[in-house]
Motif scaffolding. Structure first.
Motif, PDB file in Angstrom:
ATOM      1  N   GLY A  41       0.781  -1.227   0.000  1.00 32.10           N
ATOM      2  CA  GLY A  41       0.000   0.000   0.000  1.00 32.10           C
ATOM      3  C   GLY A  41       0.812   1.275   0.000  1.00 32.10           C
ATOM      4  N   PHE A  42       2.132   1.192  -0.326  1.00 29.65           N
ATOM      5  CA  PHE A  42       2.936   2.407  -0.447  1.00 29.65           C
ATOM      6  C   PHE A  42       2.487   3.183  -1.685  1.00 29.65           C
ATOM      7  CE2 PHE A  42       6.684  -0.040   1.605  1.00 29.65           C
ATOM      8  CZ  PHE A  42       6.045   0.044   2.829  1.00 29.65           C
ATOM      9  N   HIS A  43       2.692   4.503  -1.671  1.00 28.88           N
ATOM     10  CA  HIS A  43       2.411   5.289  -2.861  1.00 28.88           C
ATOM     11  C   HIS A  43       3.728   5.791  -3.450  1.00 28.88           C
ATOM     12  CE1 HIS A  43       1.977   8.140   0.611  1.00 28.88           C
ATOM     13  NE2 HIS A  43       2.815   8.856  -0.109  1.00 28.88           N
ATOM     14  N   GLY A  44       3.935   5.515  -4.710  1.00 28.18           N
ATOM     15  CA  GLY A  44       5.134   6.001  -5.391  1.00 28.18           C
ATOM     16  C   GLY A  44       5.081   7.511  -5.532  1.00 28.18           C
ATOM     17  N   LEU A  45       6.083   8.192  -4.996  1.00 27.36           N
ATOM     18  CA  LEU A  45       6.053   9.655  -4.970  1.00 27.36           C
ATOM     19  C   LEU A  45       6.014  10.246  -6.373  1.00 27.36           C
ATOM     20  CD1 LEU A  45       8.602  10.350  -2.086  1.00 27.36           C
ATOM     21  CD2 LEU A  45       6.110  10.335  -1.978  1.00 27.36           C
ATOM     22  N   ASP A  46       6.735   9.642  -7.296  1.00 26.61           N
ATOM     23  CA  ASP A  46       6.797  10.189  -8.650  1.00 26.61           C
ATOM     24  C   ASP A  46       5.436  10.133  -9.330  1.00 26.61           C
ATOM     25  OD1 ASP A  46       8.113  11.425 -10.680  1.00 26.61           O
ATOM     26  OD2 ASP A  46       8.833   9.591 -11.619  1.00 26.61           O
ATOM     27  N   ASN A  47       4.626   9.140  -8.979  1.00 27.16           N
ATOM     28  CA  ASN A  47       3.305   8.999  -9.594  1.00 27.16           C
ATOM     29  C   ASN A  47       2.252   9.875  -8.936  1.00 27.16           C
ATOM     30  OD1 ASN A  47       4.380   6.996 -11.285  1.00 27.16           O
ATOM     31  ND2 ASN A  47       3.918   5.373  -9.815  1.00 27.16           N
ATOM     32  N   TRP A  48       2.584  10.466  -7.793  1.00 25.37           N
ATOM     33  CA  TRP A  48       1.605  11.255  -7.064  1.00 25.37           C
ATOM     34  C   TRP A  48       1.631  12.731  -7.409  1.00 25.37           C
ATOM     35  CZ3 TRP A  48      -1.659  11.014  -2.461  1.00 25.37           C
ATOM     36  CH2 TRP A  48      -2.163   9.730  -2.236  1.00 25.37           C
ATOM     37  N   GLN A  49       2.677  13.207  -8.051  1.00 23.51           N
ATOM     38  CA  GLN A  49       2.759  14.646  -8.325  1.00 23.51           C
ATOM     39  C   GLN A  49       1.634  15.119  -9.225  1.00 23.51           C
ATOM     40  OE1 GLN A  49       6.441  17.093  -7.917  1.00 23.51           O
ATOM     41  NE2 GLN A  49       7.261  15.477  -9.197  1.00 23.51           N
ATOM     42  N   GLY A  50       1.347  14.357 -10.284  1.00 17.39           N
ATOM     43  CA  GLY A  50       0.276  14.743 -11.204  1.00 17.39           C
ATOM     44  C   GLY A  50      -1.078  14.866 -10.524  1.00 17.39           C
TER      45      GLY A  50
END
Length: 540
Positions: free
Chosen positions: A393-402
């Motif tokens: 359930g981690f969130h990839g930081l690079d995918n969250w910027q958008g």
């Protein structure tokens, strides 16, 4: 037996609550508060917050608890002492300065100003006003810094960061029977006028980002104060007089040691030194506002060293030897990966910084102690999957910027009355949906453009003239893009075609073209869609 069991459960619940309050940690889950790690964390938190000694005004140090308490009492009593304000320099009130009759009726009927704060205070005041958020100020100030970076104006511009020694005010109001309450209220209204700050000599303070847009003279968010003006001696004197009057009226004081002034690149060095010396503020090349780094260049990894340090401190404080794998995963998910979230939302964080934080999380998850590296059994990409898909359930930081930027983009696009919307529309034309590169684009525009790209996949368009809508790649029929449908649409003919090609000169559907491209069944659904809405402008 049942009564004893109930007493035991009640006692355990109280102990759990006590440890939770002692640690002041919100990330802990039910059942984990009595673990060995959590007890160590709580004790370390208490030791870190404990004050062992204080330094007196004469320079002597003392570790006596009674003297420490006495020094703190003196400090806050001095902060909250009753002060005498100076009213000699208050402006003269005229009939046009008075607040409207309908607002005065509300003031007489209610004590709260909340219903009318939005109309009283200009948009430059962001805090304590309903429906105003920190996001607008964070984006506006970065647009202003872009002006400072690329402006070729030889006279230069300056931005003042004002730090108040006492950000709170103790107010004791004594009403003068000769001054109506209505006039007293109108003074506060006038001091927050939506117009730029008036120099009093015919000129104005403030900086104009682009032509045909109002000047921005100041930004206020709680005790964070920024003042913008052209770099000149007269403007510096005017600002000092305004601040001096404010301090006389409220008995607040400006901390000159922490206040700073930032000049534009085109400002001559001799003028920078002259104004900084005149005002008594530090001349800086970068500053922070609302926690956002403000620099006159492209943001680099070194501008986010504080974020990396915070991440390192968290992993060091936690202490790996007390944690199970599930405990480490919990801390990574709830605490470590949330550290850069604020900066990711309002500015462009370099990918290297995001990858560094993720690397810290990987090391913290698999490394058993400081002497062994530990084997990474599962790839980080797999750990970022939801739990029901086998991940943690981690969130990839690079995918969250958008997605984080998408919220800001929608806020700006859907509120044309916002000052930020007016500035961006005048400067960039609000072509955020296009992939064209903008010359000397600001960080604010990059954030909005990135958010618009994330929105483009999920919003449905209302057709005006059809010039902004791609037939295949935008969502304008039902809730899906045509290129994702298993249909018999003539894809070759519609590749890179805008919807306006399917309309006639009166912005109505060209029945023959629509039928040739979509077939009879789909053409009926297409021609049922309304066109030429919102005065011929395509809107999401």
């Amino acid at each position: 037996m049942r009564r004893k069991a109930s007493e035991l459960n009640t006692t355990l619940a109280r102990i759990t609550t006590w440890w939770r309050q002692r640690a002041k940690a919100k990330w802990i889950e039910e059942g984990d508060a009595n673990s060995n790690f959590f007890h160590s964390f709580a004790s370390a938190c208490k030791r870190g917050n404990r004050i062992l000694e204080v330094q007196k005004p004469n320079g002597d140090r003392s570790d006596d608890p009674a003297l420490i308490q006495e020094e703190f009492m003196k400090f806050f009593m001095l902060k909250w002492e009753e002060r005498q304000i100076v009213c000699d320099s208050w402006p003269n009130f005229h009939s046009e300065d008075m607040i409207p009759d309908q607002v005065n009726e509300i003031l007489e009927a209610e004590i709260t100003l909340k219903p009318v704060l939005g109309s009283i205070f200009s948009e430059e005041q962001g805090a304590f006003v309903s429906r105003r958020s920190i996001s607008n100020h964070g984006l506006i100030v970065q647009e202003m810094l872009s002006k400072f970076q690329f402006s070729a104006k030889k006279s230069g511009m300056m931005a003042l960061k004002i730090d108040m020694e006492t950000p709170w005010i103790y107010v004791k109001v004594v009403f003068d029977k000769d001054v109506p309450c209505r006039h007293i209220c109108s003074f506060s209204v006038r001091s927050s006028s939506p117009k730029p700050l008036d120099r009093g000599g015919g000129g104005q303070l403030g900086v104009q980002v682009i032509n045909n847009v109002e000047r921005i003279s100041h930004l206020l968010y709680a005790d964070d104060i920024l003042i913008f003006a052209e770099a000149s001696r007269s403007n510096a004197i005017c600002i000092m007089k305004l601040l001096g009057d404010y301090c006389d009226w409220t008995r607040q004081r400006i901390n000159g040691g922490k206040s700073a002034v930032l000049f534009s690149r085109s400002c001559p060095n001799w003028k920078k030194l002259l104004i900084a010396k005149l005002m008594g503020y530090r001349k800086v090349n970068s500053m922070e506002y609302l926690g956002l780094p403000l620099v006159l260049r492209r943001l680099k990894a070194e501008d986010f060293d504080k974020t990396i340090r915070n991440a390192h401190q968290k992993t060091n404080i936690w202490g790996k030897k007390h944690l199970s794998l599930a405990g480490r995963a919990l801390l990574i998910r709830t605490s470590l990966l949330s550290i850069p979230m604020y900066l990711m939302t309002y500015t462009s964080v370099p990918r290297g910084i995001l990858h560094s934080i993720e690397k810290l999380g990987i090391t913290f998850l698999w490394q058993k102690d400081s002497n062994s590296r530990g084997m990474h059994y599962v790839e980080w990409k797999e750990l970022c999957q939801p739990r029901d898909h086998g991940g943690l359930g981690f969130h990839g930081l690079d995918n969250w910027q958008g997605p984080l930027h998408a919220r800001l983009a929608w806020q700006v696009i859907s509120n044309p009355n916002l000052l930020l919307h007016k500035v961006l529309k005048a400067k960039y034309g609000m072509e955020q949906w296009n992939d064209t590169q903008v010359y000397r684009a600001s960080t604010t525009w990059k954030v909005i453009h990135d958010g618009a790209k994330a929105l483009k996949e999920i919003i449905r368009w209302n057709i005006g003239d059809g010039q902004s809508i791609d037939v295949l790649q935008d969502c304008w029929i039902l809730n899906r893009r045509i290129d994702t449908w298993p249909t018999f649409v003539n894809v070759n003919e519609l590749e890179n075609v805008r919807v306006n090609w399917l309309l006639d000169e009166s912005a109505r559907w060209n029945e023959e073209r629509v039928t040739d491209c979509f077939g009879n069944v789909m053409a009926e659904r297409v021609m049922a869609i309304a066109t030429n809405g919102n005065e011929g402008i395509d809107t999401p």
